[in-house]
Design an enzyme around this catalytic site. Sequence first.
Site, PDB file in Angstrom:
ATOM      1  N   HIS A 157      -3.887  86.458  22.931  1.00 12.25           N
ATOM      2  CA  HIS A 157      -4.796  86.175  21.821  1.00 12.25           C
ATOM      3  C   HIS A 157      -4.284  86.939  20.600  1.00 12.25           C
ATOM      4  CE1 HIS A 157      -7.914  85.484  25.197  1.00 12.25           C
ATOM      5  NE2 HIS A 157      -7.274  84.358  24.896  1.00 12.25           N
ATOM      6  N   GLU A 168      -5.946  89.828  18.477  1.00 11.58           N
ATOM      7  CA  GLU A 168      -6.280  91.098  19.118  1.00 11.58           C
ATOM      8  C   GLU A 168      -5.105  92.050  18.953  1.00 11.58           C
ATOM      9  OE1 GLU A 168      -9.052  88.495  22.153  1.00 11.58           O
ATOM     10  OE2 GLU A 168      -7.349  89.566  22.979  1.00 11.58           O
ATOM     11  N   GLU A 185      -9.341  95.541  28.141  1.00 14.98           N
ATOM     12  CA  GLU A 185     -10.004  95.183  26.884  1.00 14.98           C
ATOM     13  C   GLU A 185     -10.273  96.452  26.073  1.00 14.98           C
ATOM     14  OE1 GLU A 185     -10.688  92.176  25.808  1.00 14.98           O
ATOM     15  OE2 GLU A 185     -10.577  90.889  27.596  1.00 14.98           O
ATOM     16  N   HIS A 212      -5.713  93.147  25.905  1.00 16.75           N
ATOM     17  CA  HIS A 212      -6.556  92.382  24.975  1.00 16.75           C
ATOM     18  C   HIS A 212      -7.438  93.289  24.134  1.00 16.75           C
ATOM     19  CE1 HIS A 212      -6.227  88.186  26.660  1.00 16.75           C
ATOM     20  NE2 HIS A 212      -5.632  88.878  27.597  1.00 16.75           N
TER      21      HIS A 212
HETATM   22 ZN    ZN Z   1      -8.308  88.357  24.454  1.00 18.12          ZN
END
Ligand code: ZN
Length: 378
Positions: A169, A172, A338, A262
Amino acid sequence: MPVSISSAFDSGNIEVVRKASETDWVLRIAKDAGGRFFQWFHFRLAGARGLPVVLRIVGLNGSAYPEGWPGYAARISADRIRWTTAETHFEKGSDDGTLTIRVTPASDFLWIAYFAPYPLERHFDLVSRMALKPGFSARVLGLSLDGRPIDLLEVGDGPCPVWIYARQHPGETMAEWFMEGLLEALADPACASARLVRRAARLHLVPNMNPDGAFRGYLRTNAAGANLNREWADPSPERAPEVLAVRRAMDETGVAFALDVHGDESLPHNFIAGFEGIPTLRPGQLERLHRFTERLALHAPEFQTAVGYPPSLPGKANLGMSTNQLAERFGCVAATLEMPFKDCAELPAPETQWSPARAKALARSTLAALADLLPELR
Ligand code: ZN
């Protein structure tokens, strides 16, 4: 000179809806290819030294993570090196969701972004610098849809195949700051964890899996509008060549440990998501993941295990997501890390909130946790 706004550069994204006055702007975020996702912004305000400027980004109730805006603060920088927070306020009921950012620049140029950017040029600086370090090698796994290289760095003399990859992504950006910290630690002869890991493992590191999205200023997709972290079950060369290239290389090396890096738009925490719902859980596989997250919590006070995503139910894991796909495919320990866009609630730092320096420090702690786990992976 009139005040101006531009985003026509590497990783830029903003559209001017209306310039109400020199110091009052209405803006919106351009959508990723495919027209579904938007959240990343990055632009430059020029000619506003000493002026109190109000920037209103509207239409955010339709963004990818509308719950990401309350409690969030935009990042600003005059020199593109030091990023701090700006006075920021979200109003859900105004113009379909309005983020109001108030700045009085001390300089003629002010850079404003969703998070400290990691432009593609910095990526090329990083991989070139690291490829020169003793014991490191670099190669290209394949090309993106726009023809950009998917770069891989490799280091380590041990038999255990470890894969760490980031920025599926592209918005990010903390994920590539994390990779920069990880690579610098691995090249640091004074870092004992790095020496342990290099001795036990062969590390395969992909700092940026989505260079097209990064350059285009996207939040979540590649040039075809594909969310790469839903393409791992059956990646096609037309839709997700980036995933296909990385998965093929993984099939060649095997995978004992995989970490997918992420950022999370909503939760003010660092946390790990696992692979609980895969069809074929091997004996000890989840226990080894839990041991890794416990060790990470010990090494990193900014990491925690109390808050995260609810685990998927038995047999219900989405095998299009890399962590599930790799845990199922290789029987390995796989995890999604994350980091927050907001602050880290366990240890807040209001002036910067979560930041590049903190992401880089977390990478060093992650290496220490990996060093602890490696004896179990042989
Ligand atoms: Zn992500």
